[in-house]
Design an enzyme around this catalytic site. Structure first.
Site, PDB file in Angstrom:
ATOM      1  N   GLY A  58      10.685  16.041  -5.528  1.00  0.00           N
ATOM      2  CA  GLY A  58      10.031  16.487  -4.306  1.00  0.00           C
ATOM      3  C   GLY A  58       9.923  15.438  -3.210  1.00  0.00           C
ATOM      4  N   ASP A  88       1.881   6.708 -15.578  1.00  0.00           N
ATOM      5  CA  ASP A  88       0.867   7.742 -15.363  1.00  0.00           C
ATOM      6  C   ASP A  88      -0.143   7.164 -14.379  1.00  0.00           C
ATOM      7  OD1 ASP A  88      -1.181   9.531 -15.351  1.00  0.00           O
ATOM      8  OD2 ASP A  88      -1.428   9.615 -17.531  1.00  0.00           O
ATOM      9  N   VAL A  89      -0.145   7.690 -13.166  1.00  0.00           N
ATOM     10  CA  VAL A  89      -0.995   7.098 -12.121  1.00  0.00           C
ATOM     11  C   VAL A  89      -2.490   7.263 -12.392  1.00  0.00           C
ATOM     12  CG1 VAL A  89       0.746   7.270 -10.286  1.00  0.00           C
ATOM     13  CG2 VAL A  89      -0.876   9.178 -10.642  1.00  0.00           C
ATOM     14  N   TYR A 103      -8.106  21.200  -5.440  1.00  0.00           N
ATOM     15  CA  TYR A 103      -7.040  20.474  -4.743  1.00  0.00           C
ATOM     16  C   TYR A 103      -7.526  19.990  -3.385  1.00  0.00           C
ATOM     17  CZ  TYR A 103      -2.412  19.631  -2.653  1.00  0.00           C
ATOM     18  OH  TYR A 103      -1.321  19.069  -2.038  1.00  0.00           O
TER      19      TYR A 103
HETATM   20  N1  LIG Z   1       4.835  20.556  -1.714  1.00  0.00           N
HETATM   21  C1  LIG Z   1       3.887  20.770  -0.821  1.00  0.00           C
HETATM   22  O1  LIG Z   1       3.834  21.849  -0.212  1.00  0.00           O
HETATM   23  C2  LIG Z   1       2.868  19.695  -0.516  1.00  0.00           C
HETATM   24  C3  LIG Z   1       2.081  19.839   0.633  1.00  0.00           C
HETATM   25  C4  LIG Z   1       1.140  18.858   0.915  1.00  0.00           C
HETATM   26  C5  LIG Z   1       1.008  17.758   0.103  1.00  0.00           C
HETATM   27  N2  LIG Z   1       1.779  17.637  -1.014  1.00  0.00           N
HETATM   28  C6  LIG Z   1       1.593  16.460  -1.853  1.00  0.00           C
HETATM   29  O2  LIG Z   1       2.807  15.788  -2.004  1.00  0.00           O
HETATM   30  C7  LIG Z   1       2.772  14.996  -3.191  1.00  0.00           C
HETATM   31  C8  LIG Z   1       4.070  15.204  -3.947  1.00  0.00           C
HETATM   32  O3  LIG Z   1       4.134  16.555  -4.351  1.00  0.00           O
HETATM   33  P1  LIG Z   1       5.498  17.392  -4.386  1.00  0.00           P
HETATM   34  O4  LIG Z   1       5.282  18.592  -3.580  1.00  0.00           O
HETATM   35  O5  LIG Z   1       6.642  16.502  -4.123  1.00  0.00           O
HETATM   36  O6  LIG Z   1       5.442  17.878  -5.912  1.00  0.00           O
HETATM   37  P2  LIG Z   1       6.471  17.717  -7.124  1.00  0.00           P
HETATM   38  O7  LIG Z   1       5.797  18.441  -8.230  1.00  0.00           O
HETATM   39  O8  LIG Z   1       7.838  18.083  -6.709  1.00  0.00           O
HETATM   40  O9  LIG Z   1       6.459  16.145  -7.411  1.00  0.00           O
HETATM   41  C9  LIG Z   1       5.329  15.501  -7.900  1.00  0.00           C
HETATM   42  C10 LIG Z   1       5.781  14.362  -8.797  1.00  0.00           C
HETATM   43  O10 LIG Z   1       4.605  13.671  -9.239  1.00  0.00           O
HETATM   44  C11 LIG Z   1       4.759  13.402 -10.612  1.00  0.00           C
HETATM   45  N3  LIG Z   1       3.453  13.271 -11.255  1.00  0.00           N
HETATM   46  C12 LIG Z   1       2.549  14.233 -11.516  1.00  0.00           C
HETATM   47  N4  LIG Z   1       1.493  13.715 -12.150  1.00  0.00           N
HETATM   48  C13 LIG Z   1       1.735  12.385 -12.296  1.00  0.00           C
HETATM   49  C14 LIG Z   1       1.029  11.317 -12.886  1.00  0.00           C
HETATM   50  N5  LIG Z   1      -0.162  11.508 -13.495  1.00  0.00           N
HETATM   51  N6  LIG Z   1       1.561  10.076 -12.837  1.00  0.00           N
HETATM   52  C15 LIG Z   1       2.767   9.881 -12.249  1.00  0.00           C
HETATM   53  N7  LIG Z   1       3.497  10.857 -11.697  1.00  0.00           N
HETATM   54  C16 LIG Z   1       2.992  12.101 -11.721  1.00  0.00           C
HETATM   55  C17 LIG Z   1       5.543  14.580 -11.171  1.00  0.00           C
HETATM   56  O11 LIG Z   1       6.186  14.245 -12.398  1.00  0.00           O
HETATM   57  C18 LIG Z   1       6.527  14.832 -10.039  1.00  0.00           C
HETATM   58  O12 LIG Z   1       7.712  14.085 -10.204  1.00  0.00           O
HETATM   59  C19 LIG Z   1       1.513  15.426  -3.942  1.00  0.00           C
HETATM   60  O13 LIG Z   1       0.489  14.472  -3.751  1.00  0.00           O
HETATM   61  C20 LIG Z   1       1.149  16.734  -3.273  1.00  0.00           C
HETATM   62  O14 LIG Z   1      -0.229  17.021  -3.377  1.00  0.00           O
HETATM   63  C21 LIG Z   1       2.713  18.582  -1.332  1.00  0.00           C
END
Ligand SMILES: NC(=O)c1ccc[n+]([C@@H]2O[C@H](COP(=O)([O-])OP(=O)(O)OC[C@H]3O[C@@H](n4cnc5c(N)ncnc54)[C@H](O)[C@@H]3O)[C@@H](O)[C@H]2O)c1
Length: 260
Positions: free
Chosen positions: A16, A58-59, A149
């Site tokens: 992502g 793991d963050v 969230y």
């Molecule tokens: N996709 C959206 O619409 C959106 C909108 C606003 C904000 N965000 C934020 O963007 C960020 C990335 O999300 P994304 O949409 O790319 O999602 P995604 O699920 O594609 O990617 C998230 C990544 O974080 C990793 N992850 C999850 N828990 C973890 C942990 N405990 N330790 C380490 N890695 C971990 C997952 O393995 C994954 O690779 C997040 O903080 C999310 O809240 C996303």
């Protein structure tokens, strides 16, 4: 800050938005990119693609963030950009189980504190550095389907504001990335569980990364890949009660849509 010759850590970098950031930082000429993720194989694949380093991390575990920063410093001698991006979606309201509230707090909020705690001392010493937090538009305009969230994201935004106030004069730039829908696994999962209101205006992670790099050049605090969010925030500030009435109408439409 220009990314050329910089060293960056990106958490949640296997997928992502994080993957798009890691790729874009490398394309901008970063000297080192450390891709950290719970998904170690995914992180390795991205690191291999961009010539970076992968760390399974793991963050939610502070010791692993400390080790991550140590690894970046050992491998590249410095850390310029700490991109704390990993996050999870947890829906519902107060009825959501305590375990879910705790988990989303542990993954979406505390890691930003751990990242700053681990990265800031060396940045202050050098008088240079960048803290980039992936927050969400939910921090500014809530998320009607996901109180846990939205709450963690509001907390994270507040924390980045605090960091910008405390460390802006130390040469440390701080930005909070606040997108609405971005086409990633997280959004696909939201659609699957019915909370799909953000699909319509969703953008690609690569577009988000482009906006981030431009904003980092100017060291802009609030990064809004969806420009309309700025207008929503203005309307909210102008008349909070009117904004809440509008959000109730939106919620009714989404609930009716889910029922139909
Ligand atoms: N996709 C959206 O619409 C959106 C909108 C606003 C904000 N965000 C934020 O963007 C960020 C990335 O999300 P994304 O949409 O790319 O999602 P995604 O699920 O594609 O990617 C998230 C990544 O974080 C990793 N992850 C999850 N828990 C973890 C942990 N405990 N330790 C380490 N890695 C971990 C997952 O393995 C994954 O690779 C997040 O903080 C999310 O809240 C996303």
């Amino acid at each position: 800050m220009e990314l050329r010759d910089r060293v960056a850590v990106v958490t949640g970098g296997a997928n992502g938005i994080g993957r798009a950031l890691a790729r874009r930082f490398a394309a901008e000429g970063a000297r080192g990119v450390v891709v950290a993720d719970l998904d170690g194989d995914g992180a390795q694949a991205v690191a291999d693609e961009i010539g970076g380093r992968a760390v399974r991390c793991d963050v939610a575990d502070e010791a692993q963030i400390i080790a991550l920063v140590d690894e970046a410093l050992a491998a590249y001698g410095q850390l310029d950009v700490m991109a704390s991006n990993a996050g999870i979606g947890v829906g519902g309201g107060p009825e959501a189980p305590n375990a879910d509230w705790q988990r989303v707090w542990d993954v979406n909020f505390m890691p930003h504190v751990y990242a700053a705690r681990a990265a800031v001392p060396a940045m202050r010493e050098r008088g240079e550095g960048y803290l980039l937090g992936t927050v969400s538009a939910a921090a500014l305009v809530n998320h009607i389907g996901a109180a846990p969230y939205a709450v963690t994201k509001s907390g994270a935004l507040s924390f980045y504001e605090w960091l910008a106030i405390a460390h802006g004069d130390d040469g440390i730039a701080v930005s909070a990335l606040c997108p609405q829908g971005v086409r990633t696994n997280m959004l696909a999962e939201e659609a699957r569980t019915g909370r799909s209101m953000l699909q319509a205006g969703a953008i690609e992670p690569e577009q988000v990364a482009g906006t981030v790099v431009a904003a980092m050049r100017d060291e802009t605090f609030l990064i809004l890949p969806h420009a309309e969010v700025a207008e929503y925030v203005r309307r909210k500030a102008d008349d909070y009660d009117r904004w809440l009435r509008g959000m109730r109408r939106l919620r009714d439409r989404v609930v009716q849509g889910e029922a139909g």
